[in-house]
Design a protein around this motif. Sequence first.
Motif, PDB file in Angstrom:
ATOM      1  N   PRO A 490       0.515  -0.854   0.129  1.00  0.00           N
ATOM      2  CA  PRO A 490       0.169  -0.238  -0.037  1.00  0.00           C
ATOM      3  C   PRO A 490       0.747   1.447   0.165  1.00  0.00           C
ATOM      4  O   PRO A 490       2.102   1.365   0.252  1.00  0.00           O
ATOM      5  CB  PRO A 490      -0.523  -0.364   1.261  1.00  0.00           C
ATOM      6  CG  PRO A 490      -0.272  -0.840   1.929  1.00  0.00           C
ATOM      7  CD  PRO A 490       0.670  -2.027   1.458  1.00  0.00           C
ATOM      8  N   PHE A 491       0.180   2.065  -0.663  1.00  0.00           N
ATOM      9  CA  PHE A 491       0.897   3.488  -0.686  1.00  0.00           C
ATOM     10  C   PHE A 491       2.351   3.553  -1.244  1.00  0.00           C
ATOM     11  O   PHE A 491       3.057   4.665  -1.108  1.00  0.00           O
ATOM     12  CB  PHE A 491       1.252   3.779   0.560  1.00  0.00           C
ATOM     13  CG  PHE A 491       1.039   5.408   0.800  1.00  0.00           C
ATOM     14  CD1 PHE A 491       0.855   6.314   0.059  1.00  0.00           C
ATOM     15  CD2 PHE A 491       1.695   6.143   2.019  1.00  0.00           C
ATOM     16  CE1 PHE A 491       0.327   7.991   0.433  1.00  0.00           C
ATOM     17  CE2 PHE A 491       1.847   7.352   2.559  1.00  0.00           C
ATOM     18  CZ  PHE A 491       1.372   8.724   1.193  1.00  0.00           C
ATOM     19  N   SER A 492       2.477   2.939  -2.192  1.00  0.00           N
ATOM     20  CA  SER A 492       3.474   2.464  -3.189  1.00  0.00           C
ATOM     21  C   SER A 492       3.154   3.705  -4.033  1.00  0.00           C
ATOM     22  O   SER A 492       2.134   3.711  -5.063  1.00  0.00           O
ATOM     23  CB  SER A 492       3.923   1.760  -3.762  1.00  0.00           C
ATOM     24  OG  SER A 492       4.265   0.378  -2.480  1.00  0.00           O
ATOM     25  N   LEU A 522      -7.508   5.938   2.304  1.00  0.00           N
ATOM     26  CA  LEU A 522      -8.078   5.968   3.682  1.00  0.00           C
ATOM     27  C   LEU A 522      -7.746   5.147   5.024  1.00  0.00           C
ATOM     28  O   LEU A 522      -7.551   4.483   5.212  1.00  0.00           O
ATOM     29  CB  LEU A 522      -8.978   5.008   3.095  1.00  0.00           C
ATOM     30  CG  LEU A 522     -10.230   5.284   2.065  1.00  0.00           C
ATOM     31  CD1 LEU A 522     -11.529   4.497   1.740  1.00  0.00           C
ATOM     32  CD2 LEU A 522     -10.448   6.848   1.647  1.00  0.00           C
ATOM     33  N   PRO A 523      -6.528   6.037   5.506  1.00  0.00           N
ATOM     34  CA  PRO A 523      -6.113   4.991   7.360  1.00  0.00           C
ATOM     35  C   PRO A 523      -7.180   5.177   7.672  1.00  0.00           C
ATOM     36  O   PRO A 523      -7.556   5.895   7.518  1.00  0.00           O
ATOM     37  CB  PRO A 523      -4.693   6.277   6.884  1.00  0.00           C
ATOM     38  CG  PRO A 523      -5.241   7.903   6.465  1.00  0.00           C
ATOM     39  CD  PRO A 523      -6.303   7.405   4.937  1.00  0.00           C
ATOM     40  N   LEU A 524      -6.983   4.267   8.438  1.00  0.00           N
ATOM     41  CA  LEU A 524      -7.641   3.509   9.698  1.00  0.00           C
ATOM     42  C   LEU A 524      -6.901   4.468  11.196  1.00  0.00           C
ATOM     43  O   LEU A 524      -6.226   4.734  11.160  1.00  0.00           O
ATOM     44  CB  LEU A 524      -8.034   2.375  10.112  1.00  0.00           C
ATOM     45  CG  LEU A 524      -8.192   1.712   8.457  1.00  0.00           C
ATOM     46  CD1 LEU A 524      -7.942  -0.013   8.278  1.00  0.00           C
ATOM     47  CD2 LEU A 524      -9.982   1.882   8.518  1.00  0.00           C
ATOM     48  N   TRP A 541      -4.770   0.604   7.292  1.00  0.00           N
ATOM     49  CA  TRP A 541      -4.529   1.129   6.312  1.00  0.00           C
ATOM     50  C   TRP A 541      -5.440   0.566   5.756  1.00  0.00           C
ATOM     51  O   TRP A 541      -5.798  -0.860   5.495  1.00  0.00           O
ATOM     52  CB  TRP A 541      -3.409   1.276   5.560  1.00  0.00           C
ATOM     53  CG  TRP A 541      -2.556   2.603   4.372  1.00  0.00           C
ATOM     54  CD1 TRP A 541      -3.377   1.433   3.194  1.00  0.00           C
ATOM     55  CD2 TRP A 541      -2.717   3.817   4.305  1.00  0.00           C
ATOM     56  NE1 TRP A 541      -2.946   2.529   2.145  1.00  0.00           N
ATOM     57  CE2 TRP A 541      -3.075   3.777   2.479  1.00  0.00           C
ATOM     58  CE3 TRP A 541      -2.137   4.301   5.105  1.00  0.00           C
ATOM     59  CZ2 TRP A 541      -2.108   4.851   2.344  1.00  0.00           C
ATOM     60  CZ3 TRP A 541      -2.129   5.804   4.635  1.00  0.00           C
ATOM     61  CH2 TRP A 541      -1.930   5.670   3.302  1.00  0.00           C
ATOM     62  N   SER A 542      -6.202   0.922   4.543  1.00  0.00           N
ATOM     63  CA  SER A 542      -7.333   1.673   3.501  1.00  0.00           C
ATOM     64  C   SER A 542      -7.461   2.039   2.236  1.00  0.00           C
ATOM     65  O   SER A 542      -7.229   3.273   2.471  1.00  0.00           O
ATOM     66  CB  SER A 542      -8.501   0.707   3.592  1.00  0.00           C
ATOM     67  OG  SER A 542      -9.253   1.802   4.514  1.00  0.00           O
ATOM     68  N   GLU A 543      -7.849   1.501   0.875  1.00  0.00           N
ATOM     69  CA  GLU A 543      -7.203   2.417   0.402  1.00  0.00           C
ATOM     70  C   GLU A 543      -8.905   2.077  -0.577  1.00  0.00           C
ATOM     71  O   GLU A 543      -9.194   0.851  -1.099  1.00  0.00           O
ATOM     72  CB  GLU A 543      -6.093   1.932  -1.217  1.00  0.00           C
ATOM     73  CG  GLU A 543      -5.207   2.470  -0.369  1.00  0.00           C
ATOM     74  CD  GLU A 543      -3.804   2.346  -1.170  1.00  0.00           C
ATOM     75  OE1 GLU A 543      -2.559   2.426  -0.369  1.00  0.00           O
ATOM     76  OE2 GLU A 543      -4.082   1.645  -2.056  1.00  0.00           O
ATOM     77  N   ARG A 544      -9.952   2.725  -1.021  1.00  0.00           N
ATOM     78  CA  ARG A 544     -10.511   2.861  -1.935  1.00  0.00           C
ATOM     79  C   ARG A 544     -10.082   2.643  -3.831  1.00  0.00           C
ATOM     80  O   ARG A 544      -9.381   3.575  -4.674  1.00  0.00           O
ATOM     81  CB  ARG A 544     -11.494   4.495  -2.261  1.00  0.00           C
ATOM     82  CG  ARG A 544     -12.820   4.048  -2.838  1.00  0.00           C
ATOM     83  CD  ARG A 544     -13.457   5.324  -3.204  1.00  0.00           C
ATOM     84  NE  ARG A 544     -13.852   5.725  -1.979  1.00  0.00           N
ATOM     85  CZ  ARG A 544     -13.762   6.090  -0.704  1.00  0.00           C
ATOM     86  NH1 ARG A 544     -12.904   6.844  -1.054  1.00  0.00           N
ATOM     87  NH2 ARG A 544     -14.138   6.771   0.045  1.00  0.00           N
ATOM     88  N   ALA A 584      -1.386  -4.563  -3.277  1.00  0.00           N
ATOM     89  CA  ALA A 584      -1.947  -5.089  -1.997  1.00  0.00           C
ATOM     90  C   ALA A 584      -2.884  -3.188  -1.278  1.00  0.00           C
ATOM     91  O   ALA A 584      -1.872  -2.700  -0.982  1.00  0.00           O
ATOM     92  CB  ALA A 584      -1.167  -5.551  -0.622  1.00  0.00           C
ATOM     93  N   ALA A 585      -4.013  -3.264  -1.769  1.00  0.00           N
ATOM     94  CA  ALA A 585      -4.323  -1.963  -1.008  1.00  0.00           C
ATOM     95  C   ALA A 585      -4.481  -1.369   0.363  1.00  0.00           C
ATOM     96  O   ALA A 585      -6.165  -0.734   0.925  1.00  0.00           O
ATOM     97  CB  ALA A 585      -5.337  -2.362  -1.836  1.00  0.00           C
ATOM     98  N   ALA A 586      -3.834  -2.627   1.329  1.00  0.00           N
ATOM     99  CA  ALA A 586      -4.364  -2.420   2.559  1.00  0.00           C
ATOM    100  C   ALA A 586      -3.311  -3.440   3.081  1.00  0.00           C
ATOM    101  O   ALA A 586      -2.081  -3.594   2.696  1.00  0.00           O
ATOM    102  CB  ALA A 586      -5.494  -3.020   3.324  1.00  0.00           C
TER     103      ALA A 586
END
Length: 685
Positions: A490-492, A522-524, A541-544, A584-586
Amino acid sequence: MTDPMSTLADRLGGIAYGGDYNPEQWPEDVWHEDVRLMREAGVNLVTVGVFSWSRIEPRPGAYDWALLDTVIDLLHTAGVAVDLATPTAAPPPWFSKAYPRSLPLTASGTRLSHGSRQAFCPSSPDYARAADAVVGKLARRYADHPAVVMWHVHNEWGNHNALCYCDTSAAAFRTWLRDRYTTPARVNDVWGTDFWGQRYGDWEEIDPPRDTTAFRNPGQELDYRRFSSDALLARHRAESALLREASPGIPITTNLLGTLEKKVDGHAFARQSDIVSVDHYLVAADPGNHIDLALNADLARGMADGRPWLLMEHSTSAVNWQPVNVPKEPGEMRRNSLTHLARGADGILFFQWRQSRAGAEKWHSAMLPHGGTGTRTWGEVSSLGAELGAMSEVRGTRVQADVALLFDWHAWWALELEARPSQHLRYLDTVRDWYGALWDLGVTCDLVAPDTDLSRYRAVLAPSLYLVSDTDADALHSYVRGGGHAVLGPFSGAVDTHDRVRTGGYPGAFRDLLGLVVDEYLPLRQGESALLSDSSRALLWSERVASRGCTARLRFADGPDGGPARGGPAVTRHSYGGGVGWYAAAALPAQSLRDLLDAVCREAGAEPAAAVPPGIEAVRRRAGDRSYLFLVNHTDREVRIPVAGHTALDGSALPEYVSLPAGDVVVLRERAVPQQASLHREGAR
């Protein structure tokens, strides 16, 4: 070309074994006992002189070589080789008194005092002159001494003084910027100084990122970390040049700190060393510290470009710098040492030979403890020396890895600057999670820089590549187009090398490779989680994600439990050219991460070194027709492992199964198998 580490091991007659030797802490009559006990323990190499500057040069320009002359001659007579260190990590008190402006300044403006080690500003010209003088004298005096088989430059560059904010550093920073960017206008562009009205019109207006009223400019902070690492690297190169001039045939090393050191770019220092050496210390409170040991060993091998490397320091038992310094269990020191050997080390050294009776590290364990030769530690040290002597044939072989994991200090620096979406998404945490999942699967990997040639790997993991250069991003695209499997965390790909956001949609550099667009990060919150379709929960962490050709392999659950990205993809797969890009978007939980990497490895054809039960570490070293399988039992039970086709190192036949007691290590000779063809020779299958 002959590998310097293999040449050194050949000169020593086997695997290097020993540690830091500090005779200046003891009276001369102890030195003779030391060398006798070194031979008894199987020691063949010791590091001498690391902190001896105040002994060598007790007054400015007045040199006293008596101690080093005596000790080096004594070691040579006893058959113990010397890794001779430059003493520049500990400037003497007279130097700091004579040049007080050489002492480091903190970001808040506090001048640090003499009284520890590395008490100098990396950019100080006074320090540079004094250091070059003592190194030059040392090099010329001992270049031809037959005991000296390696030069050891400094000690743990930047461990305590990497970031100095004094006016001397400020001037050096401006010079570094001028060389890199040519004009202040270019600096304004890459740092985005129009934000908050920081635009510079003259070089003299630019200072280090000292403490200020609010957030500091992230581009400035990132470049200051690069400048600071480069300032220390310039010192490393200067000392190395003096040593090479005096003794061109003697290899040069410096002890790097792997993941223990965030402040300097380890890859850059490794490329300026003939032999890559690292220090590694376990965190006693971490129940998975054996996995961190393997990670750092694989990083050392990656920094050495796959060649054999040297474990310069680890501990026989407890260290002195953790909140609670727990001794190692019986057999743990041997297990740690042989795990480093399994993962490519051709030398096992410790800090230190004889345990200090005074000073800050007197409660740090040593090969020869306070209690002497009647201690458990001494018994284990002597046994290990004999065992390593019997493993001499393993030296020069290399670890075989199908997978690369990208490790980048620049991405680490950038991710953890101020004002990110979440301060809880930490670089090392992510890397360790991914590495741990791969370790559980038994798949060996190299930890390498992003600019490494990736063509020999079946799969490439990039757990945390927030910052990436255009060149490295293009190389990863080419690798996948050529048939490779790349997995990004994530966040790459979000920013370029100056920490400027790549516009047009996240994940910036990798949209096409991954076949997706991230609409929003969308950080948790702490304590918050997002339910996944495999019934596990993502944290942090998560992402839409919106698909642009990718397929979802795992989703955030529908409904409120799925978190802010509910119903969307959490893990994706995208065919790209002849290969596959995974995302991986999480921040995936452990089992979901293992499932992802297991799927990638199976599809890419990356296999474990051996089929072993959980908790058993299996690593293979190979060269030509020689092949060795290391099996390490990290469980509390004995296991039986099938070993058809293997023999003991003494050549004796083994039964169908080998019994591996709890906490034990066995090394097996095996019939060599053909070297695996590279990914690009095989093509996209």
